[in-house]
Design a protein around this motif. Structure first.
Motif, mmCIF file in Angstrom:
data_model
loop_
_atom_site.group_PDB
_atom_site.id
_atom_site.type_symbol
_atom_site.label_atom_id
_atom_site.label_comp_id
_atom_site.label_asym_id
_atom_site.label_seq_id
_atom_site.Cartn_x
_atom_site.Cartn_y
_atom_site.Cartn_z
ATOM 1 N N THR A 2 0.847 -1.192 0.000
ATOM 2 C CA THR A 2 0.000 0.000 0.000
ATOM 3 C C THR A 2 0.883 1.243 0.000
ATOM 4 O O THR A 2 2.094 1.178 0.253
ATOM 5 C CB THR A 2 -0.895 0.041 1.260
ATOM 6 O OG1 THR A 2 -0.069 0.265 2.402
ATOM 7 C CG2 THR A 2 -1.698 -1.233 1.413
ATOM 8 N N HIS A 3 0.260 2.371 -0.259
ATOM 9 C CA HIS A 3 0.976 3.648 -0.252
ATOM 10 C C HIS A 3 1.659 3.869 1.093
ATOM 11 O O HIS A 3 2.826 4.277 1.148
ATOM 12 C CB HIS A 3 0.001 4.788 -0.575
ATOM 13 C CG HIS A 3 0.623 6.142 -0.524
ATOM 14 N ND1 HIS A 3 1.498 6.575 -1.489
ATOM 15 C CD2 HIS A 3 0.528 7.139 0.393
ATOM 16 C CE1 HIS A 3 1.909 7.793 -1.175
ATOM 17 N NE2 HIS A 3 1.332 8.151 -0.044
ATOM 18 N N LEU A 4 0.976 3.590 2.169
ATOM 19 C CA LEU A 4 1.563 3.776 3.508
ATOM 20 C C LEU A 4 2.723 2.821 3.750
ATOM 21 O O LEU A 4 3.715 3.198 4.378
ATOM 22 C CB LEU A 4 0.503 3.616 4.594
ATOM 23 C CG LEU A 4 -0.496 4.765 4.705
ATOM 24 C CD1 LEU A 4 -1.535 4.465 5.779
ATOM 25 C CD2 LEU A 4 0.217 6.080 5.004
ATOM 26 N N ASP A 5 2.613 1.586 3.248
ATOM 27 C CA ASP A 5 3.717 0.626 3.390
ATOM 28 C C ASP A 5 4.963 1.123 2.661
ATOM 29 O O ASP A 5 6.085 0.995 3.164
ATOM 30 C CB ASP A 5 3.326 -0.745 2.836
ATOM 31 C CG ASP A 5 2.273 -1.446 3.673
ATOM 32 O OD1 ASP A 5 2.150 -1.127 4.872
ATOM 33 O OD2 ASP A 5 1.580 -2.315 3.115
ATOM 34 N N ILE A 6 4.775 1.687 1.486
ATOM 35 C CA ILE A 6 5.896 2.200 0.693
ATOM 36 C C ILE A 6 6.565 3.351 1.423
ATOM 37 O O ILE A 6 7.797 3.414 1.531
ATOM 38 C CB ILE A 6 5.416 2.613 -0.715
ATOM 39 C CG1 ILE A 6 5.041 1.355 -1.509
ATOM 40 C CG2 ILE A 6 6.464 3.429 -1.451
ATOM 41 C CD1 ILE A 6 4.308 1.616 -2.798
ATOM 42 N N ALA A 92 13.184 0.305 -11.706
ATOM 43 C CA ALA A 92 13.288 1.261 -10.606
ATOM 44 C C ALA A 92 11.953 1.423 -9.900
ATOM 45 O O ALA A 92 11.876 1.433 -8.672
ATOM 46 C CB ALA A 92 13.796 2.607 -11.120
ATOM 47 N N VAL A 93 10.896 1.547 -10.663
ATOM 48 C CA VAL A 93 9.551 1.676 -10.084
ATOM 49 C C VAL A 93 9.212 0.435 -9.270
ATOM 50 O O VAL A 93 8.663 0.530 -8.166
ATOM 51 C CB VAL A 93 8.500 1.935 -11.183
ATOM 52 C CG1 VAL A 93 7.083 1.797 -10.648
ATOM 53 C CG2 VAL A 93 8.705 3.315 -11.793
ATOM 54 N N ALA A 98 6.075 3.346 -7.312
ATOM 55 C CA ALA A 98 5.688 4.418 -8.232
ATOM 56 C C ALA A 98 5.464 5.742 -7.507
ATOM 57 O O ALA A 98 5.813 6.807 -8.033
ATOM 58 C CB ALA A 98 4.430 4.015 -8.995
ATOM 59 N N GLU A 99 4.915 5.671 -6.310
ATOM 60 C CA GLU A 99 4.628 6.903 -5.567
ATOM 61 C C GLU A 99 5.896 7.710 -5.299
ATOM 62 O O GLU A 99 5.917 8.927 -5.441
ATOM 63 C CB GLU A 99 3.929 6.592 -4.233
ATOM 64 C CG GLU A 99 2.556 5.979 -4.378
ATOM 65 C CD GLU A 99 2.600 4.457 -4.503
ATOM 66 O OE1 GLU A 99 3.690 3.893 -4.750
ATOM 67 O OE2 GLU A 99 1.551 3.836 -4.361
ATOM 68 N N ILE A 100 6.948 7.014 -4.929
ATOM 69 C CA ILE A 100 8.216 7.673 -4.631
ATOM 70 C C ILE A 100 8.820 8.237 -5.920
ATOM 71 O O ILE A 100 9.285 9.379 -5.958
ATOM 72 C CB ILE A 100 9.217 6.694 -3.971
ATOM 73 C CG1 ILE A 100 8.622 6.052 -2.723
ATOM 74 C CG2 ILE A 100 10.538 7.379 -3.683
ATOM 75 C CD1 ILE A 100 8.215 6.991 -1.634
#
Length: 128
Positions: A2-6, A92-93, A98-100
């Motif tokens: 998830t976004h938070l995990d990333i 890389a993604v 992807a968010e980063i």
């Protein structure tokens, strides 16, 4: 993930970087992002059969550049120079998220640029 995990993984690597520190007898490459004063030095030592024997980094910068460096260098431990040189934006993604990559692309790709440049130096004569 998830976004938070990333984000949590990135911050964990920023606060407790893996494979951080100088490495003796290694090829080094330093790069930076002048706009935000991030600097990164990678240290790479390869075996004669072109496997990464040791890979570390030092530097200073934002959570994205330093956290990403830690994540990527941890991921590449034991890889080959060919694996490293084959990394592209899609890889890389997959490694970083992807968010980063979308939020701060120059900071997030700093480590990839440095590692590829260091890998290209491996085959150069000792007068580097």
């Amino acid at each position: 993930m998830t976004h938070l995990d990333i984000i949590d993984r990135l911050l964990d690597h920023y606060r407790r970087p893996r494979h951080y520190g100088e490495l003796a007898d290694a090829v080094t490459y330093t790069i930076g992002v002048p706009e935000c004063s991030d600097t990164l030095t990678v240290y790479l030592r390869a075996t004669p059969d072109r496997h990464l024997e040791a890979l570390q980094f030092t530097g200073q910068g934002c959570s994205v550049s330093m956290g990403t460096a830690s994540i990527v260098i941890e991921q590449l431990q034991g890889a080959t120079l060919a694996d490293l040189l084959a990394l592209d934006e899609a890889a890389a993604v997959n490694i970083v998220g992807a968010e980063i990559m979308q939020a701060r692309p120059r900071c997030a790709t700093l480590v990839f640029s440095a590692l590829k440049a260091a890998a290209r130096l491996v085959d150069r004569p000792a007068d580097r």
